[in-house]
Design a protein around this motif. Structure first.
Motif, PDB file in Angstrom:
ATOM      1  N   SER A 139     -12.829 -11.948   4.576  1.00  0.00           N
ATOM      2  CA  SER A 139     -12.750 -10.648   3.914  1.00  0.00           C
ATOM      3  C   SER A 139     -11.309 -10.167   3.834  1.00  0.00           C
ATOM      4  N   LEU A 140     -10.522 -10.405   4.898  1.00  0.00           N
ATOM      5  CA  LEU A 140      -9.115 -10.018   4.876  1.00  0.00           C
ATOM      6  C   LEU A 140      -8.355 -10.784   3.795  1.00  0.00           C
ATOM      7  N   TYR A 141      -8.696 -12.059   3.598  1.00  0.00           N
ATOM      8  CA  TYR A 141      -8.066 -12.851   2.546  1.00  0.00           C
ATOM      9  C   TYR A 141      -8.388 -12.270   1.171  1.00  0.00           C
ATOM     10  N   ASP A 142      -9.665 -12.006   0.909  1.00  0.00           N
ATOM     11  CA  ASP A 142     -10.060 -11.465  -0.393  1.00  0.00           C
ATOM     12  C   ASP A 142      -9.440 -10.086  -0.632  1.00  0.00           C
ATOM     13  N   ALA A 143      -9.399  -9.261   0.421  1.00  0.00           N
ATOM     14  CA  ALA A 143      -8.785  -7.936   0.282  1.00  0.00           C
ATOM     15  C   ALA A 143      -7.287  -8.053   0.017  1.00  0.00           C
ATOM     16  N   ALA A 144      -6.633  -9.020   0.664  1.00  0.00           N
ATOM     17  CA  ALA A 144      -5.196  -9.209   0.468  1.00  0.00           C
ATOM     18  C   ALA A 144      -4.887  -9.625  -0.965  1.00  0.00           C
ATOM     19  N   VAL A 145      -5.721 -10.490  -1.533  1.00  0.00           N
ATOM     20  CA  VAL A 145      -5.517 -10.894  -2.925  1.00  0.00           C
ATOM     21  C   VAL A 145      -5.617  -9.675  -3.842  1.00  0.00           C
ATOM     22  N   ARG A 146      -6.584  -8.827  -3.599  1.00  0.00           N
ATOM     23  CA  ARG A 146      -6.739  -7.629  -4.429  1.00  0.00           C
ATOM     24  C   ARG A 146      -5.568  -6.669  -4.236  1.00  0.00           C
ATOM     25  N   THR A 147      -5.041  -6.611  -3.025  1.00  0.00           N
ATOM     26  CA  THR A 147      -3.854  -5.777  -2.797  1.00  0.00           C
ATOM     27  C   THR A 147      -2.705  -6.225  -3.695  1.00  0.00           C
ATOM     28  N   LEU A 148      -2.469  -7.536  -3.766  1.00  0.00           N
ATOM     29  CA  LEU A 148      -1.364  -8.034  -4.589  1.00  0.00           C
ATOM     30  C   LEU A 148      -1.608  -7.761  -6.069  1.00  0.00           C
ATOM     31  N   VAL A 149      -2.854  -7.844  -6.498  1.00  0.00           N
ATOM     32  CA  VAL A 149      -3.165  -7.528  -7.890  1.00  0.00           C
ATOM     33  C   VAL A 149      -2.891  -6.049  -8.179  1.00  0.00           C
ATOM     34  N   LEU A 150      -3.323  -5.168  -7.277  1.00  0.00           N
ATOM     35  CA  LEU A 150      -3.100  -3.736  -7.474  1.00  0.00           C
ATOM     36  C   LEU A 150      -1.621  -3.385  -7.494  1.00  0.00           C
ATOM     37  N   CYS A 151      -0.819  -4.085  -6.679  1.00  0.00           N
ATOM     38  CA  CYS A 151       0.601  -3.746  -6.556  1.00  0.00           C
ATOM     39  C   CYS A 151       1.477  -4.468  -7.577  1.00  0.00           C
ATOM     40  N   THR A 152       0.863  -5.225  -8.500  1.00  0.00           N
ATOM     41  CA  THR A 152       1.620  -5.846  -9.590  1.00  0.00           C
ATOM     42  C   THR A 152       0.962  -5.494 -10.919  1.00  0.00           C
ATOM     43  N   PRO A 153       0.909  -4.179 -11.258  1.00  0.00           N
ATOM     44  CA  PRO A 153       0.230  -3.779 -12.491  1.00  0.00           C
ATOM     45  C   PRO A 153       0.967  -4.273 -13.734  1.00  0.00           C
ATOM     46  N   ASP A 154       2.259  -4.307 -13.672  1.00  0.00           N
ATOM     47  CA  ASP A 154       3.140  -4.889 -14.697  1.00  0.00           C
ATOM     48  C   ASP A 154       4.450  -5.206 -14.004  1.00  0.00           C
ATOM     49  N   ASP A 155       5.063  -4.170 -13.435  1.00  0.00           N
ATOM     50  CA  ASP A 155       6.172  -4.356 -12.517  1.00  0.00           C
ATOM     51  C   ASP A 155       5.564  -4.616 -11.128  1.00  0.00           C
ATOM     52  N   CYS A 156       6.369  -4.522 -10.085  1.00  0.00           N
ATOM     53  CA  CYS A 156       5.895  -4.849  -8.743  1.00  0.00           C
ATOM     54  C   CYS A 156       6.219  -3.706  -7.787  1.00  0.00           C
ATOM     55  N   HIS A 157       5.232  -3.273  -7.014  1.00  0.00           N
ATOM     56  CA  HIS A 157       5.415  -2.222  -6.014  1.00  0.00           C
ATOM     57  C   HIS A 157       5.200  -2.811  -4.630  1.00  0.00           C
ATOM     58  N   ALA A 158       5.966  -2.315  -3.661  1.00  0.00           N
ATOM     59  CA  ALA A 158       5.810  -2.785  -2.285  1.00  0.00           C
ATOM     60  C   ALA A 158       4.612  -2.156  -1.595  1.00  0.00           C
ATOM     61  N   GLY A 159       4.029  -1.111  -2.193  1.00  0.00           N
ATOM     62  CA  GLY A 159       2.861  -0.445  -1.648  1.00  0.00           C
ATOM     63  C   GLY A 159       2.400   0.614  -2.632  1.00  0.00           C
ATOM     64  N   PRO A 160       1.238   1.227  -2.386  1.00  0.00           N
ATOM     65  CA  PRO A 160       0.707   2.189  -3.347  1.00  0.00           C
ATOM     66  C   PRO A 160       1.224   3.611  -3.185  1.00  0.00           C
ATOM     67  N   PHE A 161       1.927   3.913  -2.076  1.00  0.00           N
ATOM     68  CA  PHE A 161       2.279   5.316  -1.820  1.00  0.00           C
ATOM     69  C   PHE A 161       3.728   5.430  -1.364  1.00  0.00           C
ATOM     70  N   THR A 162       3.994   5.314  -0.080  1.00  0.00           N
ATOM     71  CA  THR A 162       5.353   5.480   0.442  1.00  0.00           C
ATOM     72  C   THR A 162       6.315   4.491  -0.195  1.00  0.00           C
ATOM     73  N   TYR A 163       5.859   3.272  -0.438  1.00  0.00           N
ATOM     74  CA  TYR A 163       6.719   2.224  -0.994  1.00  0.00           C
ATOM     75  C   TYR A 163       6.366   1.902  -2.447  1.00  0.00           C
ATOM     76  N   LYS A 164       5.940   2.913  -3.186  1.00  0.00           N
ATOM     77  CA  LYS A 164       5.620   2.636  -4.584  1.00  0.00           C
ATOM     78  C   LYS A 164       6.902   2.614  -5.412  1.00  0.00           C
ATOM     79  N   ARG A 165       7.721   1.626  -5.096  1.00  0.00           N
ATOM     80  CA  ARG A 165       8.960   1.379  -5.811  1.00  0.00           C
ATOM     81  C   ARG A 165       9.332  -0.098  -5.619  1.00  0.00           C
ATOM     82  N   TYR A 166      10.448  -0.476  -6.149  1.00  0.00           N
ATOM     83  CA  TYR A 166      10.767  -1.898  -6.277  1.00  0.00           C
ATOM     84  C   TYR A 166      11.816  -2.343  -5.266  1.00  0.00           C
TER      85      TYR A 166
END
Length: 761
Positions: free
Chosen positions: A342-369
């Motif tokens: 489950s952690l593997y599948d969740a991690a894959v989805r995390t990377l998909v969410l954080c690469t919508p077009d550009d790349c973010h280091a996280g969804p909130f505090t690190y939502k920058r490049y």
């Protein structure tokens, strides 16, 4: 300009400060600089700017939270401000009040969208970046409450289906509450959907509360308007919240009237409220009969993202997708341990969410490049088989490159050029694709920048021939000549040489390789000058540093760069030092900045141990799984006592990328000209008696799928199978299954299997 040059600014600033009883800031700054090596960039202005904004919020928190503890605040506040809780942090001399104990949240969203709502550990929904939030409460007719933020225990999990939902369940005082948050696509745009179901023994209320706060602290609400015909909140005259049914009551309150929580039983209701302080609270209440349940849902429309400040990428934008499409290329993992899978599948989805077009280091505090994070995220995408997404990420690398060739996301961090070159080369080797002319032009400039940036190969200093002192990864310490930067730069030159060679640019390839050899010699000279007071060979963070937690950066020589042999004496000495002095319960504890257990750096050590054949990697892997949040991800660093996040983004993409790469390497990894199979398969996985598999997954030699079959009763061996699409001639395969004799296959076909014999005893 002449006035700025000749006006005695230093004198004026010093005189003004001293006349008012302050320390001279210029003298103080000069003193601080003496703790670091001289550098052209003291600290990246980008991080200074982010830090100023962060602590401005903390200052605001200090003015609001501690004076209004009768309000219902987010989970982290309720715990961190409670003197009876293990999370309590005294505030006496703290100018700013920051979430230091429960920096955990989970992002939801849809592939290709920049909007990333987050949910905290008790179900608080923050729909937009750094915005207000929505909470859900239960209150019965006797005044008993179920406030999730004040409940000690809760269940939270992700439903990883086409809608990708985060569920949270709490119960208290005879009431049960279950909420779900997700993003849904629609004909008229995307919407954030919150569902809630409450059941209670006594009659009462299900309350949807509008809160001027989020997991970082206060977030202003100046105005709310409830429109009864459309069942809609309008917040700050900008965003709307649409209920699926009309509430039975509606209340609102401004700051000086207190939290709306204390007004829920008021007879007078309010549909509108405006607060000059910016701390409006509101509540929509729905009646619940005794011994029954009630369900409600609400939608929050997502407005189109504003255009980027940077020039629009000449590349084709990454499309919006459904989850099933975004995950088509994912290498499927089968393990008997449902939590790890489950952690593997969740991690894959995390990377998909954080690469919508550009790349973010996280969804909130690190939502920058950051280039650094982007490279590790790209490596994680490759490890998961998401080739198309990794290609898009790499093709956008040139957009932030300066005219000098420097890949610039934060000034003074010298690792970026080597990282980008290494990942571009690794992608090329894994896919057989060559960089196009635009990308190659950028990569070639980056390699030349590294060569120009190196200090002269003379002078007798420990850092001669290395890169200048820089800020590097901020968790290594003050500005210095970090081996982390230099190893990345060296690997980048090797990669530039390899790419030039496959592009037919032999002369340029020879030039880059010659420069890499000179660089390697400079690093070796530096290492030979180190003094080792305890007699152990090891690699500190930088040439003039003693061994400390910053040495974690030097592990990069083994993972992922493989610039040394698996049994290199200096590497092994470094690993032993870190394991003995810098670990807390099998997790790497970073004393500098993070002051917490770091998942991705723990996995760097685990990868180096796996590569050297040291079985201690398994304890580190299991510890990282243990410190993951219930929803299945990691903050940047974990508080050793609370188990919550204490640093960085609460949903950290680099950590997710390292988890994917770790499990991939347990099944298949490269070493020189060989492909190593099954070297990280844990004994408990084998003992479970089920089939284990991973693939198809890209490797440097081609795509492969690895299957380990369960042993039959009485069998003395275990069958390991592979399927592959090799780029050319098959590599040598080495099967190193735990507890079994190793097997070497020199002429492996596109598919095959071997029986690994169990080691007696």
């Amino acid at each position: 300009m002449m006035m700025q040059k000749w006006f005695p600014w230093r004198y004026v600033v010093t005189r003004l400060a001293r006349s008012h009883g302050f320390l001279d800031p210029l003298t103080l700054y000069a003193r601080l600089q003496r703790f670091a090596q001289p550098s052209e960039v003291s600290e990246p202005v980008e991080l200074l700017r982010a830090g100023a904004v962060f602590h401005a919020r903390g200052l605001l928190n200090s003015r609001v939270l501690q004076h209004n503890l009768d309000w219902v605040w987010p989970y982290w506040v309720e715990r961190q401000f409670n003197p009876a809780d293990v999370s309590f942090v005294p505030r006496a001399f703290s100018l700013t009040h920051i979430n230091l104990t429960h920096r955990n949240w989970t992002a939801v969203g849809l592939p290709g969208r920049k909007a990333l709502p987050i949910i905290d550990p008790r179900g608080l929904l923050t729909p937009f970046w750094d915005s207000w939030s929505i909470d859900v409460w239960c209150i019965d007719e006797n005044g008993q409450t179920l406030l999730p933020c004040r409940v000690t225990g809760a269940d939270q999990w992700q439903v990883m289906d086409e809608e990708h939902t985060v569920m949270t369940r709490t119960d208290d005082n005879g009431m049960q509450l279950e909420t779900g948050c997700r993003m849904v696509a629609g004909e008229h745009g995307d919407r954030i959907r919150l569902t809630a179901r409450c059941s209670m023994d006594n009659a009462g209320w299900l309350v949807v509360a509008l809160r001027p706060a989020n997991p970082e602290g206060v977030s202003f609400i100046e105005h709310v308007q409830f429109d009864e015909p459309t069942r809609t909140w309008t917040v700050n005259d900008e965003n709307t919240v649409v209920f699926d049914q009309a509430p039975d009551e509606h209340h609102a309150s401004r700051y000086h009237e207190g939290d709306v929580f204390v007004h829920l039983r008021d007879r007078i209701q309010a549909d509108s409220c405006r607060c000059p302080v910016g701390l409006v609270t509101a509540a929509a209440s729905f009646k619940v009969a005794s011994s029954t349940s009630r369900s409600i849902s609400l939608d929050i429309p997502v407005k189109p993202a504003p255009p980027e400040r940077r020039p629009v990428s000449p590349r084709t934008p990454w499309p919006t997708q459904a989850w099933v499409t975004a995950l088509e290329q994912q290498a499927q993992l089968e393990l008997p341990d449902a939590r790890l899978k489950s952690l593997y599948d969740a991690a894959v989805r995390t990377l998909v969410l954080c690469t919508p077009d550009d790349c973010h280091a996280g969804p909130f505090t690190y939502k920058r490049y950051w280039y650094r994070d982007a490279v590790f995220i790209g490596h994680g995408l490759l490890s998961a088989g998401l080739i198309d997404r990794a290609r898009h990420l790499i093709n956008r690398f040139p957009e932030r490159q300066s005219h000098s060739g420097y890949y610039h996301s934060q000034e003074g961090e010298w690792d970026a050029n080597g990282e980008v070159l290494w990942l571009a080369d690794r992608f090329s080797q894994m896919t057989g694709e060559l960089p196009d002319s635009q990308l190659w032009s950028s990569l070639s400039k980056a390699a030349e920048w590294i060569q120009r940036k190196r200090l002269p190969d003379y002078g007798g200093q420990p850092h001669e021939g290395l890169l200048p002192a820089g800020f590097s990864a901020e968790h290594l310490g003050p500005n210095d000549h970090y081996y982390w930067d230099n190893y990345w730069a060296l690997a980048g030159l090797h990669s530039a040489a390899r790419l030039a060679a496959v592009l037919g640019k032999e002369e340029l390839a020879e030039h880059h390789e010659e420069q890499a050899m000179l660089f390697s010699a400079a690093i070796e000279r530096s290492l030979q000058k180190l003094s080792h007071t305890d007699g152990r060979l090891a690699i500190p963070a930088a040439p003039t540093r003693r061994l400390d937690a910053g040495a974690i950066g030097s592990v990069v020589v083994a993972y992922p760069l493989q610039l040394c042999a698996p049994d290199d004496e200096r590497l092994l000495g470094t690993l032993e030092y870190l394991l003995k002095n810098c670990f807390h319960e099998d997790g790497f504890f970073q004393d500098m900045i993070h002051s917490g257990v770091n998942a991705y750096l723990t996995l760097h050590v685990a990868q180096a141990l796996l590569r050297s054949g040291d079985e201690r990697f398994a304890a580190l892997l299991n510890e990282v799984a243990h410190i993951a949040s219930p929803a299945g991800h990691w903050p940047e660093a974990v508080h050793p006592n609370t188990g919550g996040g204490c640093m960085g983004d609460g949903h950290h993409a680099w950590a997710a990328a390292e988890w994917i790469s770790m499990l991939r390497n347990c099944f298949v990894r490269e070493e020189s000209e060989s492909l190593i199979l099954a070297s990280g398969i844990l004994p408990q996985w084998l003992d479970a008696g089920t089939e284990l598999s991973l693939g198809m997954v890209p490797t440097l030699f081609g795509d492969s799928r690895i299957v380990i079959l369960p042993a039959n009763a009485g069998d003395s061996g275990r069958e390991v199978k592979w399927e592959a699409r090799w780029h050319g001639k098959a590599p040598t395969l080495e099967v190193r299954l735990y507890g079994h004799e190793p097997v070497v296959i020199h002429e492996a076909g596109d598919s095959g299997s071997v029986i690994c014999t169990r080691i007696a005893g």
